[in-house]
Write an enzyme that holds these catalytic residues in place. Sequence first.
Site, short mmCIF file in Angstrom:
data_model
loop_
_atom_site.label_atom_id
_atom_site.label_comp_id
_atom_site.label_asym_id
_atom_site.label_seq_id
_atom_site.Cartn_x
_atom_site.Cartn_y
_atom_site.Cartn_z
N LYS A 1 58.59 -11.79 18.83
CA LYS A 1 59.69 -10.37 18.72
C LYS A 1 60.63 -10.60 19.45
O LYS A 1 61.89 -9.77 19.41
CB LYS A 1 59.31 -9.43 19.14
CG LYS A 1 58.56 -8.91 18.00
CD LYS A 1 58.20 -8.64 16.84
CE LYS A 1 58.89 -7.93 15.97
NZ LYS A 1 57.97 -7.84 14.98
N THR B 1 61.13 -16.38 14.83
CA THR B 1 60.87 -16.69 13.08
C THR B 1 62.43 -17.40 12.60
O THR B 1 62.53 -18.37 11.81
CB THR B 1 60.35 -15.28 11.97
OG1 THR B 1 59.29 -14.99 13.06
CG2 THR B 1 59.40 -15.77 10.72
N TYR C 1 64.97 0.82 12.70
CA TYR C 1 63.65 1.21 13.23
C TYR C 1 64.79 2.94 14.36
O TYR C 1 66.46 2.25 14.73
CB TYR C 1 62.78 1.50 14.70
CG TYR C 1 62.83 0.01 15.07
CD1 TYR C 1 63.39 0.81 16.23
CD2 TYR C 1 62.56 -0.94 14.21
CE1 TYR C 1 63.39 -1.13 17.01
CE2 TYR C 1 62.68 -2.62 15.23
CZ TYR C 1 63.04 -2.10 16.53
OH TYR C 1 63.43 -3.64 16.99
N1 LIG Z 1 68.89 -13.82 11.14
C1 LIG Z 1 67.23 -13.29 11.49
N2 LIG Z 1 67.16 -12.23 10.34
C2 LIG Z 1 65.72 -11.30 11.34
N3 LIG Z 1 65.87 -10.68 12.08
C3 LIG Z 1 66.33 -11.87 12.78
C4 LIG Z 1 67.52 -12.60 12.70
N4 LIG Z 1 67.88 -12.98 14.11
C5 LIG Z 1 66.60 -12.94 14.91
N5 LIG Z 1 66.11 -11.64 14.78
C6 LIG Z 1 65.24 -11.39 15.06
O1 LIG Z 1 63.93 -11.39 14.77
C7 LIG Z 1 63.25 -10.33 15.00
C8 LIG Z 1 62.05 -10.34 15.42
O2 LIG Z 1 61.82 -12.05 16.13
P1 LIG Z 1 59.78 -12.95 15.66
O3 LIG Z 1 60.66 -13.81 14.44
O4 LIG Z 1 59.75 -13.77 17.24
O5 LIG Z 1 58.56 -11.56 15.12
S1 LIG Z 1 57.10 -12.37 15.78
O6 LIG Z 1 56.94 -12.19 16.55
O7 LIG Z 1 57.54 -13.91 14.40
O8 LIG Z 1 56.92 -11.60 14.67
C9 LIG Z 1 63.77 -8.93 14.82
O9 LIG Z 1 63.63 -8.11 15.58
P2 LIG Z 1 63.11 -6.57 14.79
O10 LIG Z 1 64.48 -6.12 14.15
O11 LIG Z 1 62.96 -5.56 15.92
O12 LIG Z 1 62.96 -6.44 13.35
C10 LIG Z 1 65.33 -9.21 14.95
O13 LIG Z 1 66.00 -8.86 15.49
#
Ligand SMILES: Nc1ncnc2c1ncn2[C@@H]1O[C@H](COP(=O)(O)OS(=O)(=O)O)[C@@H](OP(=O)(O)O)[C@H]1O
Length: 885
Positions: free
Chosen positions: A620, A624, A841
Amino acid sequence: MLLRFEMWRRTLQRLVCQRRCTLTRLLAVVFLVVVLVLLIQNYRDSGWTKPEIPTYRGPPPSPYTTCNMLDNKQLANKGPNNHNVPHETKTGRKVLVIVESLYSKSAKNIAVSMELARFVFKIVDDKSLPTLTHMGKGRFGVVIFETINLYLNLQSWDRQLIDKYCYEYKVGMIFFTKPPNENEKTVENIPDFAFTVQYNVGLKKYKLNPNSEIWRITKPGEIVSETFQENEWTVFHTNHSTYEHLASATKVAPFYSDYDPQTADSNTTVFPAVLDKGLNDGIRRVFLGQGTSFWLHTLMLLDSMSYLSYGSISLSLERNIQVDIDDIFVGVTGTRMKAEDADELVAAQSRIREVVDGFHFMLGFSGWYYKHGSPEENAGDEKLIEYKDHFHWFPHMWRHEQPHKFTEQELVQSMSLNYQFAKDHNLPIVDNYAVAPHHSGVFPVHDPVYVAWKSIWDIKVTSTEEYPRLHPGWGRRGFVHRGIMVLPRQTCGLFTHTIFLNSYPGGSERLVKSIKGGELFKTFLFNPINIYMTHLSNYGNDRLALYAFESVIKFVQCWTNLKLSQISPMELAMKYFDMFPEEKTPLWRNPCDYEKHMEIWSANKTCDRLPHFLVVGPQKTGTTALYTFLAMHPSIHSNRNSHDTFEEVQFFNGNNYLNGIDWYMDFFPIPQENESLFEKSATYFDNMLVPERVHALLPRAKIICILISPSKRAYSWYQHMRAHKDPVALNYTFQDLITAPDTAPREVRTLRNRCLNPGEYYEHLDRWLEYFSSKQIHIIDGESLKDDPIEVMDNVQKFIGVQNYLNYSTVLRFDSKKGFFCQMLSTSKNKCLGSSKGRVYPSMDEETEKYLQTYYFKHNTQLVQLLEKLKISIPKWLKQETKFS
Ligand SMILES: Nc1ncnc2c1ncn2[C@@H]1O[C@H](COP(=O)(O)OS(=O)(=O)O)[C@@H](OP(=O)(O)O)[C@H]1O
């Protein structure tokens, strides 16, 4: 291709046929070439190198068969003392070793003894003494000093501390000695210990005091046969009642130029080892009047530790022995066993069985070689079969092939032939045990061997010298793979080509020394389970294996109370992993880092298919997004997707690790020059086992992690679990979940921990830094990754060292709809991460935020200190979160 073939044909014609070439001549040449290739192939596959065939040199040497004083029944039958006396101390079972220099020979010898005994120990010099207690408990059960002078010259504060500790916690001390000046005949009064020492004394007739309670493994009663002329002994003179002599010896005439035999005190009895029973100051001590090179001091050290720790730092007295003869029927003509050698093998086995309960030689056969020697040697082979029921048999490879070179099908075929051979000759096969020639295929693992062994022989136990590595011999360990228990095996100093005593490499004295207190004796002494590897040729010729084993077993019997026995390989393996359960899971190493392993690793495998860098998480934090951005780079490639865990392989953290490195490498392509491979598994960061495992396989890998506010990370994980309809996340508010007590149901505690623990960044980073240098670790601020991925990717490229630089401003742009940077597809179209990344959220409520800030405050403060130490700029969020108090 055709052109090349034609060229070859013409060259061959010119070479072979000169003027006229007939088909018969050409065929004859082709036949000869084929035969030659087959011969070379056969030689290579059989895996042994041809030793020099020596000429016959007289009768084999007689083994050592008598103990000097064993006729003294009173001494011989006393048995081991029990040191497990109840006492009221609270100390750990760790050993503290204080040395003059960590690099001295004796410091290393002490450390090796501790490693061999598998005692937990800390070795330090006098400038870096550790804290001795932890939460009211003594950390060390015994303290060893490399020399007496080291102790006497300690800073008075340090000495007082150690004395106080030893007194209060009833911890004993052991001292070795080293004369301050070589060859200077000095006598020194040491009031601190109420004795006088005399340095540089020559000794003979060294013997132990049978009445001392200190002996447990050691059996007193023998006289050391050597006369020590080197004058390197220190002897102790004292009348104080606290002292008991542990050893006595006769002084020999010194070498000094002014030596006058009339006045010299030679031939007097002196005491080169004493025990201070603690009657003087309440501290028990053992003084050994020499360094660590005297072989008997190893035994005396073990018993002193056991005695001084009231039996808590002690080895068991049981020793299980197994002697494998690894290549029955395999051997160069002229070096193999003859009929009379087989007779002697049976006779020696009965003699050994008198001391080693249940002893049977274990014969590993390669059936193809049966009767491939001279007529006399073939008679030897027949004799072995005639005596078959005297021994235990186990399969080697049919033609002594090195299994790593073959496919599963080829191995099954070859093993079936050996199986048939065993059936034809009605061999009494010992259950479930096999050994691979040259340890090939066992480690590094070649899975087809494991599979073929299971299918033909139902093998459950094998042994190798190669895990984790051949050297150092004392570091060999076991592991379990595909249900087969792999035990460590020991070398006894005999190889296929060591077949005559007087041409033993380094001289026959070397082997004798190894038996009489040296390396071979020590493997018996330290290893509760010993599987020895020997060869057919060691039982013909000078029958060196019989000489070595009968002698060492006698030596063990003369000098120790060890109980030797043999049990079946299956029982042995069960016992081994009961003793060392932590060894069951292997630690995969990089075969390319060790030449010896490269020799027994399939030529079709390549370390090129291992990643150069890892994105380790935590979850998180934007892993990704980073993974996707990296995958856009033309010179950076990741693994193929996993069926179960998608883009993440999750090799180093869970059960996938048990599949082995072939399984892992199969996920990666072979990179072109200047290309980099990487893997992203966000669960690696906070897993206790991962840093060590990654380091073992990829010691030069670069590690990338991303850090965001741990509170935000925890909340994002909670939202992730709600989105996945996790019942706990749906039924508990975030506040209730993270504040759930330890009495809460297990599934609640599990989710609470998954929310909170990965955010304890300092602890996890610190663990990675135990294995990787700070230069190998790159920390990305997750907020920057969101807001300015162009610069973040610039820095990542620099860190990885990619040749082909990609300007990410040409491939990424901010997508106002998604609210994050996304991949540009065209002037108007972007490709963003899916809806599960960048979820919408409600924000965290203030109370929970405050709770988490407090929760993480200590961890974050430690993180700031660590980043400052590593000269890494502190992210804005971290500055804010550590301002709070
Ligand atoms: N470019 C881009 N696009 C979308 N999301 C982005 C990006 N950069 C950082 N993030 C942040 O990445 C969070 C998800 O983290 P991970 O990919 O490490 O999650 S996981 O562990 O693989 O489930 C995700 O967390 P959430 O906002 O809670 O969904 C994002 O805040």
